[in-house]
Write a protein that holds these residues in place. Structure first.
Motif: not given
Lengths: 112, 114
Positions: B58-69
């Motif tokens: 995570s680089v910037v906190q924006l109340n988002l999440s990311a995944s790489r399935p």
């Protein structure tokens, strides 16, 4: 604060002239410097990039100048053409990882 | 040739609703993958990057999440959208070189949160 800054939001150049786009950065750890071009409603595409071990790189009409002591890099476009009209984004980041910080962009208009 | 596809192209969502944006890369194995966001009139900001399956920084906190399935897939999501999430979301890829390399951007997804 803004780690990468493009102080000129816009620039107008006569066709055939030299366009000079400027970018300042704050982080001493930045080692990679790039210029991207973006047309409206399109994604950015890389124009040219340099590492900190060189202070100049040429590619056709494009030249990047890097001044590490001044934390400044610039893009010179010679023989500017109307099709060069676009938004130009500078970007910089540390060499050892994948974080990349962009500037706000400069709108270049080349008028015939 | 490598191609990068983002979906959906555009979306209008209500505040508080969930979001899932997708990105796939074809023709390139083991890429680095990135999510970027640009508010209208704002600066392009890197949100996340991933160098391998199951790993996301995570680089910037924006109340988002990311995944790489999967190796070729990168997902951006949130359970509750905020008005401030509106903007243009770009996915990008680069070669896995252990450092900076040219990033190639996808066509983007426009999100409007009402």
């Amino acid at each position: 604060g803004q780690q990468v800054k493009q102080s000129s939001p816009s620039l107008t150049v006569q066709e055939g002239g030299i366009s000079i786009l400027n970018c300042d950065y704050e982080n001493d750890m930045f080692d990679y410097f790039a210029w991207y071009k973006k047309y409206p409603d399109n994604s950015p595409t890389l124009l040219i990039s340099v590492r900190s071990n060189v202070d100049k790189r040429e590619d056709g009409r494009l030249t990047v100048f890097l001044n590490k002591s001044g934390k400044h890099f610039s893009l010179h476009i010679t023989a500017s053409q109307p099709e060069d009209t676009a938004v130009y984004l500078c970007a910089a980041g540390p060499g050892g990882n994948n974080k990349l910080t962009f500037g706000q962009g400069t709108v270049l208009s080349v008028i015939p | 040739a490598q191609t990068i596809h983002q979906w959906p192209v555009a979306e209008i969502k209500a505040v508080g609703s969930p979001l899932s944006l997708g990105c796939t890369i074809k023709g390139k194995s083991s890429p680095n993958l990135y999510w970027y966001w640009q508010a209208t009139g704002g600066t392009l900001q890197q949100l996340f990057y991933s160098i391998t399956v199951g790993q996301v920084e995570s680089v910037v906190q924006l109340n988002l999440s990311a995944s790489r399935p999967k190796d070729d897939q990168f997902i951006l999501s949130t359970e509750k959208l905020l008005l401030s999430h509106s903007g243009f979301y770009l996915c990008a890829w680069s070669r896995r070189t252990g450092g900076q390399d040219t990033q190639y951007f996808g066509p983007g997804t426009r999100l409007l949160v009402l």
